[in-house]
Design a protein around this motif. Sequence first.
Motif, PDB file in Angstrom:
ATOM      1  N   ILE A 145       0.847  -1.205   0.000  1.00 34.19           N
ATOM      2  CA  ILE A 145       0.000   0.000   0.000  1.00 34.19           C
ATOM      3  C   ILE A 145       0.877   1.248   0.000  1.00 34.19           C
ATOM      4  O   ILE A 145       0.643   2.184  -0.770  1.00 34.19           O
ATOM      5  N   SER A 148       2.442   1.839  -3.333  1.00 35.31           N
ATOM      6  CA  SER A 148       1.522   2.327  -4.375  1.00 35.31           C
ATOM      7  C   SER A 148       1.395   3.846  -4.327  1.00 35.31           C
ATOM      8  O   SER A 148       1.085   4.472  -5.340  1.00 35.31           O
ATOM      9  N   TYR A 149       1.652   4.452  -3.179  1.00 38.54           N
ATOM     10  CA  TYR A 149       1.627   5.894  -3.072  1.00 38.54           C
ATOM     11  C   TYR A 149       2.962   6.527  -3.442  1.00 38.54           C
ATOM     12  O   TYR A 149       3.035   7.722  -3.673  1.00 38.54           O
TER      13      TYR A 149
END
Length: 156
Positions: A145, A148-149
Amino acid sequence: MKKDNGLYWLLLAIVVFIIDIASKFYILDRFELFETVNLLPFFSITYVRNIGAAFSIFEGQRVMLAAIALVISAVIVYMLYRNNRSQKLENLSLSMILGGALGNLFDRLYHGFVVDFLDVNFGNWHYPTFNIADCAICVGIGLFIISSYKKPKKKP
């Protein structure tokens, strides 16, 4: 075949898998079912068997859970192949997820259940017992997660 792919990171998945399986065989060798050894006021080693998935959902669905783990593993290997070796955070996360998924898959296929033994509780609150593979999967998902940023924005 591109040489600068993320398949190099499969080595980490293998390490996670070996540590997970070794820890489970240690527990199977040294503990009776439901035996507990308190290590800290909030943490103990307790041998339990999980015949489902996370928190015992899908209990008794061994074939379905094995099939899901195989599909997820194949997708992760493909993602590692498509990634560059330099995508360190994403490759790290995928390798941890893969190693954990394969560790729990091995348990389901070899034993018919997953060996869980890490037990955390505070007073009356008790977290479901888990294992090293579960830790690797959770940390891997968190890192995925985050990664992904951190992906660079494509210029129009």
